[in-house]
Design an enzyme around this catalytic site. Structure first.
Site, short mmCIF file in Angstrom:
data_model
loop_
_atom_site.label_atom_id
_atom_site.label_comp_id
_atom_site.label_asym_id
_atom_site.label_seq_id
_atom_site.Cartn_x
_atom_site.Cartn_y
_atom_site.Cartn_z
N PRO A 2 36.75 45.01 27.45
CG PRO A 2 35.15 43.44 26.85
CD PRO A 2 36.41 43.60 27.64
CD GLU A 3 37.95 51.37 27.16
OE1 GLU A 3 37.46 52.51 27.10
OE2 GLU A 3 39.14 51.14 26.86
CG HIS A 93 39.20 28.46 25.87
ND1 HIS A 93 40.11 28.03 26.82
CD2 HIS A 93 39.87 28.46 24.68
CE1 HIS A 93 41.27 27.80 26.24
NE2 HIS A 93 41.15 28.05 24.95
NE ARG A 112 44.70 36.61 29.18
CZ ARG A 112 45.16 37.86 29.00
NH1 ARG A 112 44.85 38.53 27.89
NH2 ARG A 112 45.90 38.44 29.91
NE ARG A 155 37.88 64.31 44.21
CZ ARG A 155 37.52 63.79 45.37
NH1 ARG A 155 38.43 63.49 46.26
NH2 ARG A 155 36.25 63.59 45.64
#
Length: 286
Positions: A2-3, A93, A112, A155
């Protein structure tokens, strides 16, 4: 993983579901989820009697603001929270259960098993790992063009890996970097220092626009992401480029291709995102 939009959606949902509830009991079924304190039993004891005041977000981390403590939670690949009745069967889980005094139970499920939780006395969480080195928040008012330019303009790193580096800007993962770079008309392999002021302005606007639009529709559900009420996000239906390899670009019709930049799968339109010559996209200038 998830972002920012997905974590923000989870934050908003959990705020609606558990703010004001008081923890009666905590059960940890998978000790490695708890990163701080080292003593799992202490984690369970310290949370007893704590009331959820609010839930905030820092980058991709959730911050559960409690009476005396802050619990920092990272969902990693497939972690998810759900609110249940205490009598509901516990699903496979499910690794951490927070029972509230009203008979409801917040459960953390993670197939996971990569998710993490840290517990800090209030006020200490921002000065210690994992939050202490995080960069600018792209949806905060402090994310001005000047702040953005100061972080990346000089950069020599390729722009995509730089945007993925959470020490510069937080919460933007692979999906939203690809989408933002496409909207700004910037090739992912351009060095940050090669970008003109105009290109940086377009990229700054594209990042904000992409994230806001995704938050509005609950984020993106690519694999197993759902919010705290089991609802999927819808932003994947609005993708301009991510996951659209071998399909025609919505803007120019050229075939989108997929390559690897900075170790991450990357989607590029060779016409809209030229590598050598610059290009601006008028729709971001409105």
């Amino acid at each position: 993983m998830p972002e920012l939009p997905e974590v923000e959606t989870v934050r908003r949902t959990l705020n609606q579901l558990i703010t004001g509830k008081t923890i009666e009991h905590v059960q940890v079924r998978l000790p490695r989820i708890i990163q701080k304190p080292d003593d799992i039993r202490m984690f369970e004891i310290l949370l007893q009697g704590q009331t959820v005041e609010t839930i905030e977000r820092r980058g991709k981390f959730l911050r559960f603001i409690l009476t005396d403590y802050v619990m920092v939670s990272h969902l990693r690949m497939e972690g998810r929270y759900g609110l249940y009745d205490v009598e509901d069967p516990v699903e496979k889980h499910t690794h951490v259960l927070f029972r509230f005094t009203d008979g409801s139970e917040l459960r953390y499920k993670d197939v996971r098993q990569f998710g993490t939780m840290h517990l800090f006395p209030k006020g200490e969480e921002l000065t210690q790992p994992p939050l202490h080195k995080l960069g600018l928040e792209p949806l905060d008012e402090d994310f001005t063009f000047e702040a953005f330019r100061d972080r990346i303009a000089h950069r020599s790193t390729k722009i995509k890996p730089l945007l993925l580096n959470q020490e510069y800007i937080v919460g933007i993962g692979n999906i939203y970097v690809d989408e933002s770079l496409f909207l700004a008309g910037i090739h992912p392999e351009r060095e940050a220092s090669s970008l003109s002021k105009k290109e940086l302005e377009l990229l700054h606007s594209a990042i904000i626009r992409t994230l806001r639009e995704s938050v509005e529709v609950g984020g993106s559900s690519i694999k197993s992401y759902v919010n705290g009420q089991g609802e999927i996000g819808l932003f994947q239906h609005q993708f301009n480029i991510y996951g659209r390899q071998s399909q025609p670009c919505k803007t120019c019709g050229r075939e989108i291709y997929k390559t690897v930049v900075g170790g991450r799968g990357t989607h590029i339109c060779p016409t809209c995102q030229p590598l050598k010559k610059t290009r601006t996209r008028k729709k971001l200038e409105k």
